[in-house]
Design a protein around this motif. Structure first.
Motif, PDB file in Angstrom:
ATOM      1  N   PHE A 160     -23.995  35.180  78.303  1.00  0.00           N
ATOM      2  CA  PHE A 160     -25.239  35.585  77.652  1.00  0.00           C
ATOM      3  C   PHE A 160     -26.457  35.142  78.457  1.00  0.00           C
ATOM      4  CE2 PHE A 160     -28.792  35.170  74.733  1.00  0.00           C
ATOM      5  CZ  PHE A 160     -28.752  36.386  74.076  1.00  0.00           C
ATOM      6  N   ALA A 161     -26.442  33.899  78.955  1.00  0.00           N
ATOM      7  CA  ALA A 161     -27.624  33.366  79.633  1.00  0.00           C
ATOM      8  C   ALA A 161     -27.361  32.927  81.059  1.00  0.00           C
ATOM      9  CB  ALA A 161     -28.194  32.185  78.839  1.00  0.00           C
ATOM     10  N   GLY A 162     -26.108  32.888  81.493  1.00  0.00           N
ATOM     11  CA  GLY A 162     -25.777  32.362  82.815  1.00  0.00           C
ATOM     12  C   GLY A 162     -25.457  33.406  83.843  1.00  0.00           C
ATOM     13  N   GLY A 163     -25.655  34.675  83.512  1.00  0.00           N
ATOM     14  CA  GLY A 163     -25.430  35.729  84.486  1.00  0.00           C
ATOM     15  C   GLY A 163     -23.978  36.165  84.592  1.00  0.00           C
ATOM     16  N   LEU A 164     -23.697  36.897  85.674  1.00  0.00           N
ATOM     17  CA  LEU A 164     -22.347  37.362  85.993  1.00  0.00           C
ATOM     18  C   LEU A 164     -21.731  36.377  86.971  1.00  0.00           C
ATOM     19  CD1 LEU A 164     -20.107  39.544  85.917  1.00  0.00           C
ATOM     20  CD2 LEU A 164     -21.303  40.662  87.817  1.00  0.00           C
ATOM     21  N   ILE A 165     -20.569  35.827  86.615  1.00  0.00           N
ATOM     22  CA  ILE A 165     -19.927  34.784  87.411  1.00  0.00           C
ATOM     23  C   ILE A 165     -18.577  35.292  87.899  1.00  0.00           C
ATOM     24  CG2 ILE A 165     -19.006  32.425  87.361  1.00  0.00           C
ATOM     25  CD1 ILE A 165     -21.041  31.807  85.156  1.00  0.00           C
ATOM     26  N   GLU A 166     -18.271  34.986  89.161  1.00  0.00           N
ATOM     27  CA  GLU A 166     -16.980  35.344  89.753  1.00  0.00           C
ATOM     28  C   GLU A 166     -16.190  34.066  90.030  1.00  0.00           C
ATOM     29  OE1 GLU A 166     -15.615  38.412  93.188  1.00  0.00           O
ATOM     30  OE2 GLU A 166     -16.849  36.735  93.857  1.00  0.00           O
ATOM     31  N   PHE A 167     -14.904  34.100  89.679  1.00  0.00           N
ATOM     32  CA  PHE A 167     -14.020  32.952  89.894  1.00  0.00           C
ATOM     33  C   PHE A 167     -12.815  33.419  90.698  1.00  0.00           C
ATOM     34  CE2 PHE A 167     -10.604  30.073  88.041  1.00  0.00           C
ATOM     35  CZ  PHE A 167     -10.986  28.961  88.789  1.00  0.00           C
ATOM     36  N   ASP A 168     -12.568  32.767  91.841  1.00  0.00           N
ATOM     37  CA  ASP A 168     -11.449  33.168  92.687  1.00  0.00           C
ATOM     38  C   ASP A 168     -10.232  32.263  92.518  1.00  0.00           C
ATOM     39  OD1 ASP A 168     -12.171  30.843  93.958  1.00  0.00           O
ATOM     40  OD2 ASP A 168     -12.730  31.784  95.860  1.00  0.00           O
ATOM     41  N   GLY A 169     -10.283  31.368  91.565  1.00  0.00           N
ATOM     42  CA  GLY A 169      -9.203  30.425  91.328  1.00  0.00           C
ATOM     43  C   GLY A 169      -9.538  29.025  91.763  1.00  0.00           C
ATOM     44  N   SER A 170     -10.575  28.890  92.599  1.00  0.00           N
ATOM     45  CA  SER A 170     -10.965  27.561  93.069  1.00  0.00           C
ATOM     46  C   SER A 170     -12.462  27.301  92.964  1.00  0.00           C
ATOM     47  CB  SER A 170     -10.518  27.351  94.517  1.00  0.00           C
ATOM     48  OG  SER A 170     -11.126  28.304  95.369  1.00  0.00           O
ATOM     49  N   ARG A 171     -13.267  28.351  93.036  1.00  0.00           N
ATOM     50  CA  ARG A 171     -14.704  28.144  92.943  1.00  0.00           C
ATOM     51  C   ARG A 171     -15.351  29.242  92.117  1.00  0.00           C
ATOM     52  NH1 ARG A 171     -18.369  30.256  97.574  1.00  0.00           N
ATOM     53  NH2 ARG A 171     -17.266  32.110  98.331  1.00  0.00           N
ATOM     54  N   PHE A 172     -16.502  28.884  91.541  1.00  0.00           N
ATOM     55  CA  PHE A 172     -17.306  29.825  90.777  1.00  0.00           C
ATOM     56  C   PHE A 172     -18.569  30.136  91.561  1.00  0.00           C
ATOM     57  CE2 PHE A 172     -14.883  27.536  87.561  1.00  0.00           C
ATOM     58  CZ  PHE A 172     -14.460  28.550  86.707  1.00  0.00           C
ATOM     59  N   ARG A 173     -18.993  31.382  91.517  1.00  0.00           N
ATOM     60  CA  ARG A 173     -20.283  31.736  92.089  1.00  0.00           C
ATOM     61  C   ARG A 173     -20.916  32.825  91.240  1.00  0.00           C
ATOM     62  NH1 ARG A 173     -20.807  36.237  95.631  1.00  0.00           N
ATOM     63  NH2 ARG A 173     -18.909  37.503  95.768  1.00  0.00           N
ATOM     64  N   GLU A 174     -22.241  32.807  91.202  1.00  0.00           N
ATOM     65  CA  GLU A 174     -22.951  33.826  90.447  1.00  0.00           C
ATOM     66  C   GLU A 174     -23.156  35.063  91.308  1.00  0.00           C
ATOM     67  OE1 GLU A 174     -27.060  34.691  87.932  1.00  0.00           O
ATOM     68  OE2 GLU A 174     -26.777  32.752  88.917  1.00  0.00           O
ATOM     69  N   ILE A 175     -22.892  36.219  90.737  1.00  0.00           N
ATOM     70  CA  ILE A 175     -23.148  37.495  91.394  1.00  0.00           C
ATOM     71  C   ILE A 175     -24.460  38.039  90.845  1.00  0.00           C
ATOM     72  CG2 ILE A 175     -22.313  39.828  91.799  1.00  0.00           C
ATOM     73  CD1 ILE A 175     -19.499  38.826  91.275  1.00  0.00           C
ATOM     74  N   LYS A 176     -25.406  38.235  91.739  1.00  0.00           N
ATOM     75  CA  LYS A 176     -26.721  38.712  91.325  1.00  0.00           C
ATOM     76  C   LYS A 176     -26.909  40.169  91.741  1.00  0.00           C
ATOM     77  CE  LYS A 176     -28.931  34.165  91.441  1.00  0.00           C
ATOM     78  NZ  LYS A 176     -30.049  33.344  91.971  1.00  0.00           N
ATOM     79  N   ALA A 177     -27.686  40.875  90.968  1.00  0.00           N
ATOM     80  CA  ALA A 177     -28.016  42.265  91.276  1.00  0.00           C
ATOM     81  C   ALA A 177     -29.441  42.304  91.795  1.00  0.00           C
ATOM     82  CB  ALA A 177     -27.883  43.137  90.032  1.00  0.00           C
TER      83      ALA A 177
END
Length: 632
Positions: A160-177
Motif C-alpha cells: 500500500f505504501a512501500g511501492g512495488l518490491i521484487e524478491f529473488d530469494g536473497s534480497r529485496f529491491r524496490e521497482i520504480k516506474a
C-alpha cells in the motif's frame, strides 16, 4: 588496399571498444541503481506459544486468498491461516499461537517451495510447512502487503505504501516506474512478457522490456481502481470497479486507446478460466463474457451465497477456479459454483472485531461486535445464539444486570432477558441520544446511567433526567460512567466529572489536575481504587487525597480504548492499541501482554472466576488466570 583494411579494422575495434565501455558504464549505472533500490530487512524465525491456558476464538469465513501448497489448500483469512484437505475439510487453523505475526492475512503465493503470506500490518511471512518466518523491511514502511505474484525468477510484492518490491530469494529491491514509487497497489499480473501493476486509485501501470506505461481514465479506462487484467487473444482486457475496458494494441500512443465493453458497477474481479472470461461483482454475482463483436455478460449460478456476501474475488490457478469472500470458499463445478468443503461456522464468531464483552449471571460469554451484532457462548466455546437486527448491530458496550444483559449500541439501548428477548430503549423513550457509549447500573435501587454522545441520561424510579454541559459536565460527549464511593464519575471528551445527588461537584481536566489528556475513555474500580483510562495519556488513579496521579513513568503514555478496562480483584486489565497493559494489584507491577493476543488492538476486556477474555480486532483470546500468575 591494405591500408583501407587496416583503417576499417581500427574503426571496428574502436566501435566495439566504445560500445563495450558504454555497455560497462550502463551496467555499472544499473547496478548502482539496483543497489540504491535495495531494501534492508530482517528475517525472524517465529516461535509458537504452546500453552493450554490460552485459546483463540476467531471467525475464519472472510477469505482473502487461496493457493495450493504441498498437497493442501491454504486460505488466508482475517482470522488466521487455514490448511484444508483436497475435499475442503479443515486440517489445521494457524493462529498467532502457532507463529503468525497477526491474524489479518491479505494474500498468498508459492515461491521457491515456500508459502509467502502478505499481512495487514506486519510485513511478509513465509511458511515451509513447519515454521513461520517474518520479513520486515527496516527502512521501508509498507502498511499492508496487498498483492503477491510469483514466477520462476522472482516474487513481486505489491504494497500500500512501500511501492512495488521484487524478491529473488536473497534480497529485496524496490521497482520504480519512471523513478517514482508506486503506491496503493492492489493487483499484480503478467501477460505476454508484460508486468501489470494495478492500483486502488491511480489506474494501471505496465512494464515491458524495462519501459513503463501508465493508463488511467484519460486513456479510456472506466475507473482508476484496477481489479483485473488479462489477455483475450491479441487484445488486453482491464477490469475496474466500474466495468471492463479493452484495447487491441496496448503499446500504441494516444488518449483513448481503451474502450469500455461493459459497465458493471462494483466489479471486483476479472479472470480467464479455460476459454471463458469471468467477472465477479463485490456481492458474489458472477458473469461470463459472451460474444465477439457485441460483447455481453451472462450470469453464472452460485449456490449457497447469502445476501450479505461481500469482498468477492475470483482466483484461477491451473485447474482451479475459486470464488472467495466473506462467506468462505466456493469452487467451480461445470457452470456453477458450490461451497468448498464444510463451512464449519456453527461455533465461530460472527466477526473478528470484538467491541464489547460481558459475562452474565449464568456464566455465558456475551461477545459484541463492531457491526455484526452479538454472539452468546458457553465458557468452553459453544455458541448458544447470535443476536442481530437493525438496532442490535454496532455494539459499544455490554452490561450484565441481575437477570438481564444490557447492550449499548449506535441505535439505542437494548435489554435482553434470559430467553434473549429484546426490549429497545431509544431517544423517543427519554434518552438524550440513540448513540450509547456505555451503561452502568449502580447507586440508588433501579437507577441506570447511560453515557451518550449528547450527555448523561439517568433513568430512575421517578423517570428520566439528563445532565449536560448546562449542568456542569466538561463535555456533552460522555463515554463512560462508574458509581464509586457514593459518587457517580462520568468520563467525557473534555474531562472527568464527579456527581453527587445528580449534581456535578467536581471536574478534572488538564487545567486543574494532573490529567494530560482530557478524553476519558474508561473507568474501573479495582481493589477499592478508582482507575481512569485516557485517550493518549495512559492510566491515572484517583488517590485517597482526591488528586490524580499518572502511571506514565511506569508504562509510558498510550491510548486506552473506550471502556476497555476490567478488574478481577487481582489485576487491572487495560486494552490499548498495542496489546494489554496489566497491573498486579498486589505487587503494583505493570506487565505488557501482546504476543498471546490474536491482534494488537484490544477493544474490550472481561472475565469470570477462571478466565480473562480479551476482545481484539482479530478475535477473542481466552486466557486462564493461572497463566498470569506464572508470568513474572
Amino acid at each position: 588496399m591494405f591500408l583501407a583494411v587496416l583503417l576499417l579494422a581500427a574503426a571496428v575495434f574502436s566501435f566495439f571498444r566504445i560500445k563495450n565501455e558504454a555497455d560497462s558504464a550502463l551496467a555499472q549505472t544499473r547496478a548502482r541503481v539496483d543497489r540504491d533500490n535495495d531494501i534492508p530487512f530482517t528475517k525472524t524465525a517465529r516461535s509458537s506459544i504452546n500453552n493450554q491456558q490460552i485459546q483463540i476464538w476467531q471467525n475464519t469465513q472472510n477469505v482473502r486468498a487461496v493457493v495450493r501448497f504441498r498437497g493442501s489448500v491454504f486460505a488466508a483469512t482475517d482470522g488466521g491461516l487455514l490448511q484444508l484437505s483436497e475435499d475442503g475439510k479443515l486440517v489445521r487453523h494457524f493462529t498467532v499461537l502457532d507463529g503468525l505475526t497477526e491474524s489479518d492475512l491479505v494474500c498468498l503465493a508459492v515461491f521457491q517451495d515456500r508459502l509467502f503470506i502478505g499481512t495487514r500490518s506486519t510485513g511478509l511471512l513465509t511458511f515451509d510447512g513447519e515454521q513461520f518466518e517474518n520479513y520486515v523491511w527496516r527502512t521501508h514502511p509498507t502498511k499492508s502487503v496487498n498483492a503477491l505474484l510469483a514466477d520462476d525468477r522472482a516474487l513481486f510484492i505489491g504494497t500500500f505504501a512501500g511501492g512495488l518490491i521484487e524478491f529473488d530469494g536473497s534480497r529485496f529491491r524496490e521497482i520504480k516506474a519512471e523513478n517514482q514509487s508506486l503506491t496503493a497497489i492492489n493487483f499484480l499480473a503478467q501477460e505476454n512478457q508484460k508486468l501489470f501493476v494495478g492500483t486502488f486509485d491511480d489506474g494501471l501501470w505496465m512494464r515491458e522490456a524495462g519501459s513503463w506505461r501508465h493508463f488511467t481514465t484519460a486513456e479510456g479506462l472506466p475507473a482508476n481502481r484496477i481489479v483485473g487484467v488479462l489477455a483475450n487473444g491479441e487484445n488486453i482486457l482491464v477490469g475496474t470497479d466500474l466495468g471492463v475496458a479493452e484495447t487491441k494494441d496496448i503499446t500504441e500512443a494516444g488518449d483513448k486507446i481503451f474502450h469500455t465493453i461493459m459497465i458493471l458497477p462494483t466489479l471486483a474481479s476479472l479472470v480467464k478460466n479455460g476459454n471463458q472470461i469471468l467477472a465477479a461483482k463485490d456481492n458474489g454475482e458472477i458473469f461470463a463474457l459472451v460474444g465477439e463483436r457485441t460483447k455481453s455478460f451472462t450470469p453464472i449460478l452460485t449456490n449457497g451465497l447469502s445476501p450479505n456476501f461481500t469482498n468477492a474475488q475470483l482466483i484461477v490457478s491451473e485447474n482451479d477456479c475459486w470464488l472467495i469472500g466473506t462467506q468462505g470458499i466456493f469452487t467451480r463445478e461445470r457452470n456453477s459454483f458450490a461451497r468448498f468443503g464444510n463451512s464449519n461456522i456453527e461455533n465461530q464468531l460472527a466477526s473478528n472485531t470484538i467491541s464489547a464483552l460481558a459475562v452474565d449471571a449464568n456464566g455465558k460469554i456475551w461477545v459484541g461486535t463492531f457491526r455484526q451484532g452479538i454472539d452468546v457462548f458457553a465458557s468452553e466455546g459453544r455458541k448458544f445464539t447470535h443476536l442481530e437486527n437493525e438496532t442490535t448491530r454496532e455494539i459499544n458496550f455490554l452490561l450484565p444486570d441481575k437477570e438481564f444483559v444490557w447492550a449499548a449500541t449506535a441505535g439505542g439501548a437494548v435489554r435482553f432477558d434470559k430467553l434473549f428477548r429484546a426490549e429497545n430503549i431509544a431517544k423517543s423513550d427519554g434518552l438524550l441520544s440513540n448513540s450509547i457509549n456505555q451503561i452502568s447500573a449502580a447507586g440508588r435501587k433501579g437507577d441506570l446511567f447511560f453515557a451518550t454522545s449528547r450527555g448523561l441520561s439517568l433513568q430512575t424510579a421517578g423517570g428520566w433526567r439528563g445532565s449536560t454541559t448546562v449542568n456542569g459536565l466538561p463535555n456533552n460527549n460522555a463515554f463512560t460512567t462508574l458509581f464509586y464511593k457514593n459518587s457517580l464519575f462520568v468520563g467525557t471528551l473534555g474531562g472527568l466529572a464527579e456527581l453527587q445527588d445528580d449534581r456535578v461537584v467536581r471536574t478534572f481536566s488538564d487545567a486543574n489536575s494532573a490529567l494530560t489528556h482530557n478524553w476519558i475513555t474508561a473507568l474501573s474500580n479495582a481493589d477499592s481504587r478508582l482507575f481512569i483510562g485516557t485517550y493518549g495519556g495512559g492510566v491515572f488513579e484517583l488517590t485517597a487525597s482526591g488528586e490524580l496521579r499518572a502511571f506514565a513513568a511506569e508504562t509510558g503514555k498510550f491510548i486506552v480504548n473506550p471502556n476497555a478496562m476490567f478488574a478481577d480483584g487481582e489485576r487491572l486489565y487495560v486494552g490499548t492499541l498495542e496489546g494489554a497493559q496489566i497491573l498486579d494489584l498486589t505487587t503494583q507491577k505493570w506487565t505488557h501482554l501482546i504476543d498471546e493476543l490474536p491482534a494488537q488492538t484490544v477493544l474490550s476486556v472481561t472475565g469470570d472466576a477462571e478466565n480473562i477474555y480479551f476482545g481484539t480486532t482479530g478475535g477473542v483470546a481466552k486466557i486462564n488466570k493461572k497463566y498470569f500468575r506464572t508470568q513474572k
